[in-house]
Scaffold this active site. Sequence first.
Site, short mmCIF file in Angstrom:
data_model
loop_
_atom_site.label_atom_id
_atom_site.label_comp_id
_atom_site.label_asym_id
_atom_site.label_seq_id
_atom_site.Cartn_x
_atom_site.Cartn_y
_atom_site.Cartn_z
N LYS A 76 -21.02 17.02 9.47
CA LYS A 76 -19.95 17.51 10.35
C LYS A 76 -19.40 16.40 11.27
O LYS A 76 -18.22 16.41 11.62
CB LYS A 76 -20.47 18.69 11.19
CG LYS A 76 -19.39 19.45 11.92
CD LYS A 76 -18.38 20.05 10.96
CE LYS A 76 -17.19 20.60 11.73
NZ LYS A 76 -16.02 20.74 10.87
N SER A 85 0.81 -1.21 0.00
CA SER A 85 0.00 0.00 0.00
C SER A 85 0.86 1.27 0.00
O SER A 85 1.57 1.51 -0.96
CB SER A 85 -0.97 -0.04 1.19
OG SER A 85 -2.05 0.83 0.95
#
Lengths: 351, 181
Positions: free
Chosen positions: A220, A168
């Site tokens: 949020k 990765s």
Amino acid sequence: MEEQNNSGSVNSGVPPAPSSPPAPPALPAARGTALWLKAVAVLYALSLVAAFVVINKADAARKTRPKDMALSKIAGLKHSKKDAVAVIPLYGVITQGSSSRSWDRGSQQIAKRIKTLSGKKEVKAIVLDINSPGGSVGAVQEIYSAVLRAKAETKKPFVARFGDVSASGGYYVASACDVIVAQPGTITGSIGVIFSVSNFEGLMKKVGMRSEVVKSGKFKDMGSMSREMTPDERKLLQAMIDDSYDQFVTAVAQGRKMDVEKVKLLADGRIYTGRQGKEAGLVDKLGDLQDALDEAGELAKIGKNPRVLSDSDPFENLLSLMDTKLSLFGASSLAEAAGAAPSLEYRWYGR
Amino acid sequence: MNPLKTIETLVDDPAALLAAERPAGLGRTGLLGYAAGTLGFFLFLRFFSAVPPGAISFLVVLGFVLAFNLFFAGLIHLFLDLTGARGSSARLFLAFGCSDLLLALLVPLAFFAKLGYINGFLALCLCFLAVIYARVRLVRRLYSVSANKALLAVWLPYAGLSAVLFTAFAYSIAWLVWLVL
């Protein structure tokens, strides 16, 4: 003083008493001391002169000693003796450092090391010794861009060497290098992005705990651990992940000079061994650190088995060790891990 | 006064150190002794490439020698003063300079050591023992104390320094073990 007393008694003209023993002859002893002191001083001066001559000759001989004319060195005559390959270790999960301390092993410090070492005149090539399952997107990209910038500014070759794991984010960084050397059994690949968040809603209900959130917009508190993720949030996160994935694929395609579509075929998150990676075109060579150093030496045209300039600073290592030990035996690391916010990661969670 | 004459006086009549007035030329001879002794020591070290060449290097060694001797003379004087002996610390420092002249022996010994007739470390130890012996004799005269007390006074700073170094070494080993485990 004894001498004066004795001579005084002789000069006074008073004859000594017949019964008193004769005074000890101090004068010859004093003369003897003066004599051997002078002899020692002369010998000291002579030995000083001799010592200076010998030391000067030895120093001069050392300076004009002919250089070792081994055949292996003749080949590299046009290169400076100081030419070296720098090795920068990139071990463990790649994250942004939690401080600006120079001994911290965060992405900022690694990027700074890449910049510093690539700027050194005697460093002709750099080997990134990677043993990492990746890390956060921002941190990985910081190191990746540092490698690209150093390559563009200095034209020095970069070689990535894979150890146990370079998956990765570890592979993301390596894709910026000119050559990738991996062990046949290295775990690599895992090209992709991950965002994981735990849901403690059930547990919190069980213990009677409730989280109250007041927010300015519906997204949020996205990624909150205290509730289920909404479909809208999932959609938004998927878009972010797709974008980051696209950046990863583009970086690999550019670095490995492969077609984007071909990279996408390989980039479904699967892992490869070093040998499989070589067959797929993700790795250039199979070998160990020495092979990587030889490759770097060849690319830099300083020959095989180059001088190695290690990045590690003993003083910084000691400070780092002290820092770890003094932070309550790792309690702060545990607190950091527990309080970690979910984030986008180029990371393989297989270990 | 000629330094040789001063040394001659010290050798033949050490009691002159106790006189109300400082023996003539003691200051000059003491400092010359430090310089000559340090030069001998420095050349010995240069023979074995233990110090870099040059005047600066020599001056650094001289600075260390003077600082150490000043500190040691002060400590010895303090110890003797606290135990009731009377004497002058300045004279002690200068007398130590005269005793350092024995380090000049290191120059010929370095030749012998290089030729393999004597071990270099052994030569160094012998010279330092000779210096310590001379210092004990001088302290004994300067402070009118017994030989044992003079020996104790001269060894005390060395023993103290060794104890401090040993403690620091033991502590650093323990600390390293703690760091590694």
